[in-house]
Design an enzyme around this catalytic site. Structure first.
Site, PDB file in Angstrom:
ATOM      1  CB  SER A 152     -46.071 -23.204 -14.235  1.00 26.22           C
ATOM      2  OG  SER A 152     -46.903 -24.278 -14.596  1.00 26.22           O
ATOM      3  CE1 TYR A 199     -46.205 -24.895  -9.221  1.00 26.71           C
ATOM      4  CE2 TYR A 199     -47.858 -25.086 -10.943  1.00 26.71           C
ATOM      5  CZ  TYR A 199     -46.546 -25.139 -10.541  1.00 26.71           C
ATOM      6  OH  TYR A 199     -45.562 -25.415 -11.465  1.00 26.71           O
ATOM      7  CE  LYS A 243     -44.414 -22.230 -10.715  1.00 30.39           C
ATOM      8  NZ  LYS A 243     -42.958 -22.073 -10.679  1.00 30.39           N
TER       9      LYS A 243
END
Ligand code: NAP
Length: 229
Positions: free
Chosen positions: A120, A133, A137
């Protein structure tokens, strides 16, 4: 005689592929001639995706696969921040590594192939609430690089994509409300949201012979959004 398609006779496994970016990738690679194995956590969603793609004349099969093997995972009783951190890293980093480890020998046996990880833009750009998160990533960029030598020895290329804001259910909170979308797009020079198919085309390229000397790379698909650590 060549069929003119990129992946005739090839088998592709796309995890998390009953919706959003994964489904778009599955559809694109099937349109490019591969037989595609669809999977996600839910039989109902797998059946729906398989039916949809088959109705379009595409060659697909489906199976339920929770990428983090839920039965081996500690059940989250309370959503403490530590348990959320563990869950995110288990799904995004550890399960990704284990999937590569499990699938690589099969790809090698077939003469080699290509793996594409879905990371991401969040691995480059850190927003307030997305620390775990984003960090997971970022780890996927490192994982891609770390796996290159061993994969190369098995005639496997491994690359990664880093999508920006893509119109899926997962990212709804960032685009459904026009005011929130306008705010999000302030950091996107192309000033629009991306579509799942715009990720699928890049994955098709990375899996194809056109990318035969490309490995260990991350391609950012984010409308020009800043992507340096
Ligand atoms: N959309 C964006 O803006 C965006 C941007 C950057 C990166 N990404 C990344 O792209 C990936 C896909 O996101 P998306 O936007 O396409 O989401 P989505 O539209 O919500 O689709 C998620 C898919 O993954 C499946 N899934 C979820 N957890 C799973 C698990 N543990 N094991 C197996 N399958 C699972 C879901 O089906 P079931 O519910 O049936 O399991 C569904 O098919 C994610 O890794 C996300 O971080 C998305």
């Amino acid at each position: 005689m060549s069929s003119g398609k990129r992946f005739p006779g090839k088998v592709v496994i796309v995890t998390a592929s009953t919706d959003g970016i994964g489904l778009a990738i599955a559809k694109r690679l099937a349109e490019d001639g591969a037989h595609v194995m669809i999977s996600s956590r839910t039989q109902k969603n797998v059946d729906a995706a398989v039916d949809q793609l088959r109705s379009e004349g595409l060659s697909v099969s489906g199976i339920v696969c929770h990428v983090a093997k839920e039965e081996h995972r500690r059940k989250l009783i309370e959503e403490t921040s530590e348990s959320v951190w563990d869950k995110i890293f288990e799904v995004n980093v550890k399960a990704t590594f284990l999937l590569v480890k499990e699938i690589a020998p099969y790809i090698e046996k077939r003469g080699g192939g290509s793996i594409v990880l879905v990371s991401s833009i969040g691995g480059f750009v850190f927003g307030g609430l997305l620390g775990a998160y984003g960090t997971s990533k970022t780890a996927m960029f490192g994982l891609t690089k770390a796996l290159v030598p061993q994969c190369a020895g098995m005639n496997i290329r491994i690359n990664c994509i880093a999508p920006g804001l893509i119109r899926t259910r997962f990212s709804e909170a960032l685009w459904k409300d026009p005011d929130v979308l306008a705010d999000t797009l302030k950091s996107v020079p192309m000033n629009r949201i991306g579509e799942p198919s715009e990720c699928a085309g890049v994955v098709s390229f990375l899996c194809s012979e056109d990318a035969s000397y490309v490995t260990g790379e991350t391609i950012v698909i984010a409308g020009g959004q800043s992507s340096r650590l």
